[in-house]
Design an enzyme around this catalytic site. Structure first.
Site, PDB file in Angstrom:
ATOM      1  N   LYS A  54       0.847  -1.198   0.000  1.00  0.00           N
ATOM      2  CA  LYS A  54       0.000   0.000   0.000  1.00  0.00           C
ATOM      3  C   LYS A  54       0.884   1.251   0.000  1.00  0.00           C
ATOM      4  O   LYS A  54       0.626   2.200  -0.736  1.00  0.00           O
ATOM      5  CB  LYS A  54      -0.924  -0.005   1.239  1.00  0.00           C
ATOM      6  CG  LYS A  54      -2.037  -1.031   1.107  1.00  0.00           C
ATOM      7  CD  LYS A  54      -2.773  -1.308   2.413  1.00  0.00           C
ATOM      8  CE  LYS A  54      -3.711  -2.496   2.214  1.00  0.00           C
ATOM      9  NZ  LYS A  54      -4.359  -2.968   3.428  1.00  0.00           N
ATOM     10  N   GLN A  98      -4.729  -2.014   9.639  1.00  0.00           N
ATOM     11  CA  GLN A  98      -4.511  -3.298   8.961  1.00  0.00           C
ATOM     12  C   GLN A  98      -5.026  -4.442   9.841  1.00  0.00           C
ATOM     13  O   GLN A  98      -4.699  -4.533  11.015  1.00  0.00           O
ATOM     14  CB  GLN A  98      -3.005  -3.465   8.676  1.00  0.00           C
ATOM     15  CG  GLN A  98      -2.659  -4.709   7.886  1.00  0.00           C
ATOM     16  CD  GLN A  98      -3.233  -4.695   6.470  1.00  0.00           C
ATOM     17  OE1 GLN A  98      -3.206  -3.686   5.775  1.00  0.00           O
ATOM     18  NE2 GLN A  98      -3.768  -5.831   6.041  1.00  0.00           N
ATOM     19  N   ASP A 123     -11.292   2.207   4.180  1.00  0.00           N
ATOM     20  CA  ASP A 123     -11.690   0.800   3.992  1.00  0.00           C
ATOM     21  C   ASP A 123     -13.200   0.677   3.787  1.00  0.00           C
ATOM     22  O   ASP A 123     -13.694  -0.362   3.371  1.00  0.00           O
ATOM     23  CB  ASP A 123     -11.279  -0.038   5.220  1.00  0.00           C
ATOM     24  CG  ASP A 123     -10.014  -0.845   4.963  1.00  0.00           C
ATOM     25  OD1 ASP A 123      -9.703  -1.101   3.788  1.00  0.00           O
ATOM     26  OD2 ASP A 123      -9.347  -1.214   5.952  1.00  0.00           O
TER      27      ASP A 123
END
Ligand code: NAD
Length: 286
Positions: A54, A98, A123
């Site tokens: 990422k 994460q 997200d």
């Protein structure tokens, strides 16, 4: 029929090009550079690979990226304090924690994720963003299902009026996929671990999405001839061998189009994350 292979890298490259243009647009319109903060807790090696990926993609596209590494021993309250700091930090547009979290705080995952400012929730997991998706005015949408839809569009695959079947009802993939396909006027069935006569249902699909996490589970006899098969599954069956939820070799003989694993949907997820960071930055300046 031999299926067209839907190569993730081709679509990811297009999505990233769009994102690059989005970064430039924000820079010139508002004088800001979009930025992402990724919080990683503990030493999970797979998570570290994902986070590095990422970070690299952000750099490639001119998005500022900060990786916040926190110790395995952090408490739920300490982690929430870190999130609060990022929520208040005007220089940060997107926040991502994460997953998975370490075992000691895993039970608090929902509370921790819900602490993220919904406008920075790249997200798309916050109930506010889920609610907007369900009510038909999506803002930040979970990256993997959004990437699948984008890929179908880029590949010129019609969704409107099609029969779509999703295997899996998770919050991350299956449920958002239902709403995205429904909003595009597909008739959608969601299957899960309690579904009876699964092959009978999956054989009805013009578009079949497999997101169950069971290696090579979907075999040719479960697929209608000419169906489009989107394989979201990522299953490690040996140290260096990843397979999807679809038995690629047999299903490619019958489908009209299919995504490979690796090299399919996985590559789209990170590309869509970049688009969400840009979207978040725009939401924050308006
Ligand atoms: P999950 O474990 O949260 O959900 C799995 C779903 O599959 C559940 O709803 C369950 O009911 C259903 N299921 C399980 N066994 C079944 C069966 N025998 N028949 C019918 N349904 C069954 O998983 P998830 O987080 O949605 O992930 C699914 C897969 O997608 C995993 O392999 C995961 O690694 C992968 N994934 C990939 C990406 C990506 O970037 N490509 C992103 C997220 C998840």
């Amino acid at each position: 029929m031999i299926a067209k292979i839907l190569e993730g890298k081709l679509f990811a490259a297009q999505i990233k090009e769009e994102a690059k243009a989005g970064v430039e647009e924000i820079k010139s319109a508002f004088g800001i550079t979009p930025s992402l903060a990724v919080v990683i807790v503990g030493e999970n090696p797979a998570s570290k690979v994902y986070v590095r990926n990422k970070h690299k993609t952000c750099e490639e596209l001119g998005i500022l990226s900060e990786v916040i590494e926190l110790p395995e021993t952090i408490t739920k309250d300490e982690l929430i304090t870190e999130i609060d700091k990022l929520n208040l930090d005007k220089k940060i547009n997107g926040i991502l924690v994460q997953l998975p979290l370490p075992a000691a705080i895993k039970a608090h995952e929902e509370e921790i994720l819900n602490r993220i400012d919904p406008l920075k929730d790249v997200d798309g997991f916050h109930p506010y963003n889920v609610g907007r998706l369900v009510t038909g005015s999506p803002t930040l949408v979970p990256c993997t299902p959004a990437g699948c839809i984008k890929m179908l569009d880029l590949a010129g695959i019609e969704i409107d009026g099609k029969r779509a079947v999703i295997i899996g009802r998770s919050n991350i993939v299956g449920k958002p996929m239902l709403h995205l396909l429904m909003s595009r006027h597909a008739t959608v069935t969601v299957c899960h671990s309690h579904t009876k006569n699964l092959p009978e249902v999956t054989r009805e699909a013009d578009i079949l999405v497999a997101a169950m996490g069971k290696p090579n589970f979907v075999t040719a006899d479960m697929v209608k001839a000419g169906a489009v098969v989107v394989d979201v599954g990522i299953n490690r069956i040996a140290p260096k061998k990843l397979v999807g939820d679809v038995d690629f070799e047999s299903v490619k003989e019958i489908a009209s189009a299919i995504t490979p694993v690796p090299g399919g949907v996985g590559l789209l997820t990170v590309a869509m994350l970049m688009q969400n960071v840009i979207k978040a930055a725009k939401l924050q300046v308006h």
